[in-house]
Design a protein around this motif. Structure first.
Motif, PDB file in Angstrom:
ATOM      1  N   ILE A 279     -71.606  12.087   1.977  1.00 12.26           N
ATOM      2  CA  ILE A 279     -71.371  12.402   0.567  1.00 12.26           C
ATOM      3  C   ILE A 279     -69.970  12.972   0.433  1.00 12.26           C
ATOM      4  O   ILE A 279     -69.622  13.960   1.091  1.00 12.26           O
ATOM      5  CB  ILE A 279     -72.397  13.427   0.050  1.00 12.26           C
ATOM      6  N   LEU A 280     -69.151  12.329  -0.380  1.00 14.08           N
ATOM      7  CA  LEU A 280     -67.797  12.814  -0.659  1.00 14.08           C
ATOM      8  C   LEU A 280     -67.825  13.464  -2.025  1.00 14.08           C
ATOM      9  O   LEU A 280     -67.987  12.790  -3.043  1.00 14.08           O
ATOM     10  CB  LEU A 280     -66.791  11.659  -0.618  1.00 14.08           C
ATOM     11  N   ASN A 281     -67.687  14.806  -2.047  1.00 16.96           N
ATOM     12  CA  ASN A 281     -67.910  15.593  -3.267  1.00 16.96           C
ATOM     13  C   ASN A 281     -69.315  15.318  -3.774  1.00 16.96           C
ATOM     14  O   ASN A 281     -70.263  15.753  -3.172  1.00 16.96           O
ATOM     15  CB  ASN A 281     -66.823  15.318  -4.297  1.00 16.96           C
ATOM     16  N   SER A 282     -69.487  14.547  -4.829  1.00 12.98           N
ATOM     17  CA  SER A 282     -70.840  14.300  -5.341  1.00 12.98           C
ATOM     18  C   SER A 282     -71.243  12.838  -5.240  1.00 12.98           C
ATOM     19  O   SER A 282     -72.271  12.445  -5.795  1.00 12.98           O
ATOM     20  CB  SER A 282     -70.927  14.745  -6.814  1.00 12.98           C
ATOM     21  N   ASN A 283     -70.467  12.041  -4.507  1.00  9.52           N
ATOM     22  CA  ASN A 283     -70.713  10.600  -4.447  1.00  9.52           C
ATOM     23  C   ASN A 283     -71.106  10.171  -3.031  1.00  9.52           C
ATOM     24  O   ASN A 283     -70.450  10.548  -2.051  1.00  9.52           O
ATOM     25  CB  ASN A 283     -69.473   9.829  -4.888  1.00  9.52           C
ATOM     26  N   ILE A 284     -72.158   9.373  -2.936  1.00 10.91           N
ATOM     27  CA  ILE A 284     -72.585   8.845  -1.642  1.00 10.91           C
ATOM     28  C   ILE A 284     -71.615   7.751  -1.217  1.00 10.91           C
ATOM     29  O   ILE A 284     -71.288   6.853  -1.993  1.00 10.91           O
ATOM     30  CB  ILE A 284     -74.013   8.283  -1.737  1.00 10.91           C
ATOM     31  N   ILE A 285     -71.130   7.819   0.014  1.00  9.81           N
ATOM     32  CA  ILE A 285     -70.187   6.819   0.526  1.00  9.81           C
ATOM     33  C   ILE A 285     -70.962   5.614   1.031  1.00  9.81           C
ATOM     34  O   ILE A 285     -71.792   5.714   1.939  1.00  9.81           O
ATOM     35  CB  ILE A 285     -69.328   7.411   1.664  1.00  9.81           C
ATOM     36  N   GLU A 286     -70.700   4.458   0.435  1.00 10.81           N
ATOM     37  CA  GLU A 286     -71.350   3.216   0.832  1.00 10.81           C
ATOM     38  C   GLU A 286     -70.413   2.321   1.639  1.00 10.81           C
ATOM     39  O   GLU A 286     -70.856   1.444   2.376  1.00 10.81           O
ATOM     40  CB  GLU A 286     -71.825   2.433  -0.413  1.00 10.81           C
ATOM     41  N   GLU A 287     -69.107   2.544   1.490  1.00 12.80           N
ATOM     42  CA  GLU A 287     -68.124   1.680   2.145  1.00 12.80           C
ATOM     43  C   GLU A 287     -67.808   2.191   3.553  1.00 12.80           C
ATOM     44  O   GLU A 287     -68.187   3.291   3.933  1.00 12.80           O
ATOM     45  CB  GLU A 287     -66.833   1.621   1.314  1.00 12.80           C
ATOM     46  N   ASN A 288     -67.060   1.371   4.307  1.00 16.28           N
ATOM     47  CA  ASN A 288     -66.686   1.737   5.668  1.00 16.28           C
ATOM     48  C   ASN A 288     -65.410   2.568   5.729  1.00 16.28           C
ATOM     49  O   ASN A 288     -65.059   3.087   6.797  1.00 16.28           O
ATOM     50  CB  ASN A 288     -66.500   0.483   6.524  1.00 16.28           C
ATOM     51  N   GLU A 289     -64.703   2.681   4.597  1.00 17.41           N
ATOM     52  CA  GLU A 289     -63.465   3.447   4.574  1.00 17.41           C
ATOM     53  C   GLU A 289     -63.452   4.360   3.349  1.00 17.41           C
ATOM     54  O   GLU A 289     -64.016   4.035   2.311  1.00 17.41           O
ATOM     55  CB  GLU A 289     -62.258   2.514   4.554  1.00 17.41           C
TER      56      GLU A 289
END
Length: 366
Positions: A279-289
């Motif tokens: 999780i970056l801040n409030s967003n789930i990271i779906e990508e590889n970068e």
């Protein structure tokens, strides 16, 4: 009788493999991904062959990320030519050693026969049962002693090292670990150079598998850089060593998360096999970068942590809701909610949470 379990999004494979019952001593069972909870015992059967449709990649990924650690049988991906020529399929096949093969549904059925000759009627080398029993008893004694010692280590670790903090150039990592009752468990380690940080977070069902990973990871410590090629080689080598080991197939399950951070540009690259979350801040990271700006946080939630009560969705929401608190307060908030659900001395599963934060004064190269 061997069971062939066919899973798909909208029953697109329901009749595709029914004719196997005419050629082999087997039973073909087809159902949709969203019915998997009803057939939970089938997923855990180590004699089952699982044919998973990837025609709807999102549906497949949702199912596999949640159920991977419960699957004990052989996993075969099934899809059309276009669906199989997918970058995500390539990455999964490179990383996940439990994918045993791929079937192209566009090809005629006779080309699939060699797969099923192997999967349904495997050739088994003869083994002296007396020798096997003797070896099995010795291993059981060794593992029983090792497990007792490791449980003691887990208890000591929980009491003495509840929080770990490390600082790099412009980046700080704060982490917390909670010991679980399940065997194998989780661990993480960090390697750093002047310009990069490499994080490995792994979860296994076997202490022997964990020891293999730690040894392999230690071999990376002498490296001056961690390019894609080196990490891909590490993953391939790890899979080969586990495959060649004498560890039971159902004990070889492995969740691996690699994060490589460029400390100059604060850009990250992810290799993931399993259902941990970033999780970056409030967003789930779906990508590889991804990229992190000054003052931002990257939260790592391990698959073991998310498998504990109160469950994935609630834990994720607690982390997102408290993202603006300090790193330690954020960790304490999540683990407080886990401990409320704990019924014994330990959690059900090992739980790991890591919070990276970029300094507000960090110099970031554009």
């Amino acid at each position: 009788m061997k069971k062939i379990v066919v899973l798909s999004k909208e029953s697109e494979l329901k009749t595709s493999f029914q004719d196997l019952e005419s050629h082999y001593l087997c039973e073909v069972i087809a159902f949709n991904f969203d019915q998997s909870k009803v057939f939970k015992n089938l997923l855990q059967d180590d004699q089952v062959v699982l044919l998973l449709s990837i025609d709807d990649w999102s549906a497949f990924e949702d199912f596999y990320s949640v159920n991977k650690m419960q699957i004990n049988g052989n996993v075969i991906l099934v899809g059309s030519s276009n669906g199989l020529r997918n970058k995500k399929v390539e990455e999964l096949c490179n990383i996940d050693r439990f994918i045993k093969g791929v079937i192209n549904i566009d090809n005629p059925s006779y080309l699939q026969r060699p797969w099923f000759n192997l999967l349904i009627n495997p050739q088994i080398e003869s083994i002296d049962s007396e020798d096997l029993n003797e070896v099995g008893q010795s291993i059981e004694k060794i593992m029983a002693a090792a497990i007792n010692e490791l449980q003691r280590v887990k208890e000591i670790h929980e009491k003495l090292v509840p929080i770990r903090e490390e600082s790099f150039k412009g980046l700080t990592a704060t982490s917390k670990f909670g010991a679980g009752e399940s065997s194998g468990g989780e661990f993480f380690d960090v390697i750093t150079t002047d310009n990069e940080v490499l994080l490995l977070l792994a979860r296994s069902r076997s202490y022997l598998v964990s020891s293999i990973i730690m040894k392999q990871f230690d071999d990376l410590r002498g490296s001056t850089a961690f390019g894609d090629k080196k990490i891909n080689e590490f993953i391939s080598g790890l899979n080969v060593e586990i495959e060649n080991s004498k560890i039971k197939e159902e004990k070889r399950k492995l969740d691996v998360l690699f994060i490589r951070m460029d400390l100059k540009k604060m850009k990250g690259r992810v290799w993931k096999s399993g259902n941990s979350e970033l999780i970056l801040n409030s967003n789930i990271i779906e990508e590889n970068e991804f990229s992190i700006e000054r003052g931002e946080k990257l939260i790592v939630l391990s698959s073991g942590l998310l498998d504990n009560s109160p469950g994935r969705e609630i834990v994720r929401n607690i982390a997102i809701t408290n993202v603006n608190k300090s790193r330690r307060e954020l960790l304490d908030e999540v683990f407080y909610n886990l401990k409320k659900e704990k019924t014994g001395m330990f959690f059900t599963h090992d739980a790991t949470m890591i919070v990276f934060e970029v300094s507000k004064n960090a110099i970031i190269q554009i």
